[in-house]
Design a protein around this motif. Structure first.
Motif, PDB file in Angstrom:
ATOM      1  N   PHE A  43      81.688  31.386  66.965  1.00 52.90           N
ATOM      2  CA  PHE A  43      81.811  30.275  67.922  1.00 52.90           C
ATOM      3  C   PHE A  43      81.495  30.803  69.311  1.00 52.90           C
ATOM      4  O   PHE A  43      81.838  31.932  69.638  1.00 52.90           O
ATOM      5  CB  PHE A  43      83.213  29.636  67.875  1.00 52.90           C
ATOM      6  N   PRO A  44      80.813  30.022  70.137  1.00 53.66           N
ATOM      7  CA  PRO A  44      80.473  30.469  71.486  1.00 53.66           C
ATOM      8  C   PRO A  44      81.723  30.584  72.368  1.00 53.66           C
ATOM      9  O   PRO A  44      82.655  29.794  72.211  1.00 53.66           O
ATOM     10  CB  PRO A  44      79.566  29.350  72.018  1.00 53.66           C
ATOM     11  N   ASP A  45      81.721  31.571  73.288  1.00 55.26           N
ATOM     12  CA  ASP A  45      82.835  31.652  74.248  1.00 55.26           C
ATOM     13  C   ASP A  45      82.367  31.205  75.635  1.00 55.26           C
ATOM     14  O   ASP A  45      82.959  31.541  76.636  1.00 55.26           O
ATOM     15  CB  ASP A  45      83.455  33.059  74.271  1.00 55.26           C
ATOM     16  N   PHE A  46      81.263  30.445  75.645  1.00 51.26           N
ATOM     17  CA  PHE A  46      80.747  29.902  76.918  1.00 51.26           C
ATOM     18  C   PHE A  46      80.772  28.376  76.848  1.00 51.26           C
ATOM     19  O   PHE A  46      80.920  27.800  75.762  1.00 51.26           O
ATOM     20  CB  PHE A  46      79.324  30.432  77.203  1.00 51.26           C
ATOM     21  N   PRO A  47      80.637  27.702  78.000  1.00 52.11           N
ATOM     22  CA  PRO A  47      80.810  26.246  78.022  1.00 52.11           C
ATOM     23  C   PRO A  47      79.706  25.481  77.290  1.00 52.11           C
ATOM     24  O   PRO A  47      78.583  25.968  77.161  1.00 52.11           O
ATOM     25  CB  PRO A  47      80.770  25.889  79.513  1.00 52.11           C
ATOM     26  N   ALA A  48      80.069  24.274  76.863  1.00 50.34           N
ATOM     27  CA  ALA A  48      79.090  23.341  76.286  1.00 50.34           C
ATOM     28  C   ALA A  48      78.324  22.685  77.443  1.00 50.34           C
ATOM     29  O   ALA A  48      78.782  22.707  78.593  1.00 50.34           O
ATOM     30  CB  ALA A  48      79.823  22.289  75.473  1.00 50.34           C
ATOM     31  N   PRO A  49      77.150  22.096  77.164  1.00 47.88           N
ATOM     32  CA  PRO A  49      76.363  21.445  78.220  1.00 47.88           C
ATOM     33  C   PRO A  49      77.186  20.365  78.955  1.00 47.88           C
ATOM     34  O   PRO A  49      77.892  19.586  78.317  1.00 47.88           O
ATOM     35  CB  PRO A  49      75.198  20.805  77.468  1.00 47.88           C
ATOM     36  N   ALA A  50      77.062  20.360  80.291  1.00 54.05           N
ATOM     37  CA  ALA A  50      77.870  19.456  81.126  1.00 54.05           C
ATOM     38  C   ALA A  50      77.660  17.996  80.731  1.00 54.05           C
ATOM     39  O   ALA A  50      78.618  17.210  80.681  1.00 54.05           O
ATOM     40  CB  ALA A  50      77.525  19.665  82.601  1.00 54.05           C
ATOM     41  N   ARG A 236      65.339  14.303  46.468  1.00 53.43           N
ATOM     42  CA  ARG A 236      66.288  15.204  45.812  1.00 53.43           C
ATOM     43  C   ARG A 236      66.865  16.226  46.794  1.00 53.43           C
ATOM     44  O   ARG A 236      67.119  17.374  46.422  1.00 53.43           O
ATOM     45  CB  ARG A 236      65.643  15.885  44.590  1.00 53.43           C
ATOM     46  N   THR A 237      67.015  15.794  48.040  1.00 52.93           N
ATOM     47  CA  THR A 237      67.569  16.715  49.048  1.00 52.93           C
ATOM     48  C   THR A 237      68.690  16.056  49.835  1.00 52.93           C
ATOM     49  O   THR A 237      68.572  14.891  50.240  1.00 52.93           O
ATOM     50  CB  THR A 237      66.464  17.168  50.034  1.00 52.93           C
ATOM     51  N   VAL A 238      69.747  16.827  50.057  1.00 50.05           N
ATOM     52  CA  VAL A 238      70.786  16.435  51.014  1.00 50.05           C
ATOM     53  C   VAL A 238      70.678  17.421  52.175  1.00 50.05           C
ATOM     54  O   VAL A 238      70.811  18.637  51.972  1.00 50.05           O
ATOM     55  CB  VAL A 238      72.205  16.517  50.396  1.00 50.05           C
ATOM     56  N   THR A 239      70.385  16.904  53.365  1.00 52.36           N
ATOM     57  CA  THR A 239      70.217  17.770  54.537  1.00 52.36           C
ATOM     58  C   THR A 239      71.477  17.684  55.398  1.00 52.36           C
ATOM     59  O   THR A 239      71.858  16.604  55.846  1.00 52.36           O
ATOM     60  CB  THR A 239      68.988  17.338  55.362  1.00 52.36           C
ATOM     61  N   ILE A 240      72.090  18.849  55.593  1.00 56.29           N
ATOM     62  CA  ILE A 240      73.363  18.899  56.328  1.00 56.29           C
ATOM     63  C   ILE A 240      73.136  19.564  57.681  1.00 56.29           C
ATOM     64  O   ILE A 240      72.404  20.563  57.794  1.00 56.29           O
ATOM     65  CB  ILE A 240      74.408  19.650  55.482  1.00 56.29           C
ATOM     66  N   ASN A 241      73.758  18.980  58.693  1.00 59.91           N
ATOM     67  CA  ASN A 241      73.616  19.533  60.036  1.00 59.91           C
ATOM     68  C   ASN A 241      74.830  19.100  60.845  1.00 59.91           C
ATOM     69  O   ASN A 241      75.727  18.435  60.313  1.00 59.91           O
ATOM     70  CB  ASN A 241      72.302  19.044  60.666  1.00 59.91           C
ATOM     71  N   GLY A 242      74.865  19.459  62.122  1.00 64.75           N
ATOM     72  CA  GLY A 242      76.026  19.084  62.923  1.00 64.75           C
ATOM     73  C   GLY A 242      75.854  19.466  64.374  1.00 64.75           C
ATOM     74  O   GLY A 242      74.841  20.059  64.761  1.00 64.75           O
ATOM     75  N   LEU A 243      76.869  19.112  65.175  1.00 60.61           N
ATOM     76  CA  LEU A 243      76.805  19.394  66.605  1.00 60.61           C
ATOM     77  C   LEU A 243      77.173  20.843  66.938  1.00 60.61           C
ATOM     78  O   LEU A 243      76.777  21.365  67.980  1.00 60.61           O
ATOM     79  CB  LEU A 243      77.801  18.494  67.366  1.00 60.61           C
ATOM     80  N   SER A 244      77.969  21.475  66.059  1.00 57.33           N
ATOM     81  CA  SER A 244      78.655  22.725  66.419  1.00 57.33           C
ATOM     82  C   SER A 244      77.779  23.788  67.071  1.00 57.33           C
ATOM     83  O   SER A 244      78.106  24.301  68.140  1.00 57.33           O
ATOM     84  CB  SER A 244      79.292  23.346  65.182  1.00 57.33           C
ATOM     85  N   SER A 248      77.031  23.994  71.037  1.00 55.35           N
ATOM     86  CA  SER A 248      78.167  24.868  71.389  1.00 55.35           C
ATOM     87  C   SER A 248      79.500  24.125  71.429  1.00 55.35           C
ATOM     88  O   SER A 248      80.281  24.288  72.367  1.00 55.35           O
ATOM     89  CB  SER A 248      77.903  25.565  72.739  1.00 55.35           C
ATOM     90  N   VAL A 249      79.757  23.314  70.414  1.00 54.18           N
ATOM     91  CA  VAL A 249      81.009  22.545  70.343  1.00 54.18           C
ATOM     92  C   VAL A 249      81.615  22.654  68.926  1.00 54.18           C
ATOM     93  O   VAL A 249      81.838  21.645  68.261  1.00 54.18           O
ATOM     94  CB  VAL A 249      80.816  21.058  70.735  1.00 54.18           C
ATOM     95  N   THR A 250      81.922  23.883  68.516  1.00 55.91           N
ATOM     96  CA  THR A 250      82.395  24.079  67.134  1.00 55.91           C
ATOM     97  C   THR A 250      83.744  23.397  66.884  1.00 55.91           C
ATOM     98  O   THR A 250      84.071  23.091  65.747  1.00 55.91           O
ATOM     99  CB  THR A 250      82.527  25.575  66.786  1.00 55.91           C
ATOM    100  N   GLY A 251      84.512  23.168  67.951  1.00 50.74           N
ATOM    101  CA  GLY A 251      85.827  22.548  67.782  1.00 50.74           C
ATOM    102  C   GLY A 251      85.803  21.018  67.764  1.00 50.74           C
ATOM    103  O   GLY A 251      86.835  20.382  67.549  1.00 50.74           O
TER     104      GLY A 251
END
Ligand code: GLN
Length: 402
Positions: A43-50, A236-244, A248-251
């Motif tokens: 996980f990043p220890d720097f800020p997410a985009p403002a 025949r594909t499930v594509t998984i993705n996310g914001l984390s 830089s917002v894993t939480g």
């Protein structure tokens, strides 16, 4: 005593005996306990985009505080469809093909629960992101591991043998889990490799479940190809993705699964009863994030390249052999020069005596012996954090044998 233990076990599901707690999360707790620099959990220890933090604040202020639509806020689903069209040329119906979940972690387990039956097999390249093992157990599917072999030269790639992959496919193979760019190796699967996987999926009527959470974290000339883009794979594909990782917002815990309508229906049902929905205001902020311009992703990748090139020389100087990642934000290392009996003993020494937390390689393998001389470091950290880690790692210098 034995009776008490037996009685307590009586209350437990047999499934949970087949996996341990996450070692990655455990190393974060140890880092806190011993005051170590945490290069374990990614996980990043720097800020997410403002702009996206602002969007989240505005959404809360505007009282977007109740449940979103179970399968995801319309705004966000539309942004996901736009982005997949723009970046991968895949056209997605946001009404019928997208399920927003609590992180890609939930998207993965909801997908596996939605598609597996007892006796199904799931092909997984190893080393693999540790969740996939327990995910398969919880779904009653049997993992079948296919080895990725480390590069033999300084700039080489992790590779798999076509024959070994073919041998893993059977009549009862339900799915293959793919993770590209890959955690923990940093491998970015080439189009030719994906075509090989595609051919087997078609021949054996197998689903591809692809975790593409690091899609924008690429180095040098690496290119991300979504397997759903290849002929014959869209259905025949499930594509998984996310914001984390991209923002830089894993939480925040916002991720999604994109799949053909009938599979999406099944995923939505599982997701609904597991969690009802992902955080509503953060989904609104997610829609803003996905509309950031291309330059944002260029800078993201460039900043990660700088961080990689900051940490790797420090590791080499300390005595590690590093496998240079092409994507994602981890570096797998070989620790044999230190002469420790195994990776767990080494990471314990590292966290307690040197003050740096890393993840023992064994937690990425079905058979722990395969990872006994490997350790993973995450470099999604500020310069100061990496400097301090490098300073501490220097204490290791001279501990190597030969
Ligand atoms: N994906 C990150 C890692 O591998 C974080 C995993 C987690 O703890 N959810 O370290």
């Amino acid at each position: 005593m034995a009776d008490v233990a037996a009685q307590q076990r009586h209350f437990l599901s047999g499934k949970v005996e087949h996996f341990t707690e996450s070692v990655i999360r455990e190393m974060t707790r140890q880092a806190m306990l011993y005051g170590a620099i945490n290069l374990a959990q990614g996980f990043p220890d720097f800020p997410a985009p403002a702009e996206i933090k602002q969007a989240a604040q505005e959404a809360v202020a505007a009282d977007i505080n109740q449940y979103a639509i179970t399968w995801g806020a319309k705004n966000l689903r539309q942004a996901i469809a736009r982005k997949m069209q723009e970046w991968q040329g895949i056209s997605v119906d946001p009404e019928k093909e997208v399920t927003v979940c609590c992180g890609s972690t939930e998207a993965m387990i909801s997908t596996l629960l939605a598609v597996s039956n007892a006796g199904d097999e799931v092909v997984i390249f190893e080393p693999f992101y540790e969740n996939y093992g327990p995910d398969s157990v919880l779904c009653g599917a049997k993992p079948r591991f296919v080895k990725l072999r480390p590069p033999t030269s300084k700039d080489g790639e992790w590779t798999f043998a076509e024959q070994e992959l073919r041998a893993a496919f059977h009549n009862n193979t339900k799915a293959i889990i793919l993770n590209t760019p890959n955690n923990p190796t940093g491998k970015v699967f080439s189009r030719a490799e994906l075509e090989l996987i595609r051919n087997l999926c078609v021949e054996f009527n197998v689903l591809a479940i692809t975790d593409e959470i690091y899609e924008h974290i690429l180095y040098e000339d690496a290119q991300h190809v979504s397997i759903a883009r290849l002929d014959g794979m869209r259905d025949r594909t499930v594509t998984i993705n996310g914001l984390s990782k991209s923002y830089s917002v894993t939480g925040w815990r916002v991720g999604w699964a994109v799949a053909p309508p009938s599979i999406t229906n099944a995923i939505r049902k599982v997701h609904d009863f597991l969690t009802v929905g992902a955080p509503a205001p953060l989904q609104e902020a997610g829609a803003v994030a996905l509309d950031l311009p291309a330059i944002y992703y260029q800078r993201l990748a460039e900043n990660y390249r700088t961080r990689r090139d900051h940490l790797m020389p420090a590791l080499v100087e300390a005595g590690f052999r590093c496998f240079r990642p092409r994507g994602a934000y981890y570096v797998m290392t070989d620790i044999s020069a230190f002469g420790f009996p195994d990776d767990v003993a080494f990471t314990q020494y590292l966290v307690k005596e040197i003050g740096v937390a890393a993840v023992p390689g064994s937690s990425f393998y079905g058979d722990p012996r395969d990872g006994a001389q490997q350790v993973r470091f995450a470099f999604c950290k500020r310069d100061q954090t990496l400097d301090e880690a490098a300073r501490r790692l220097r204490k290791l210098h001279g501990n190597t044998q030969g």
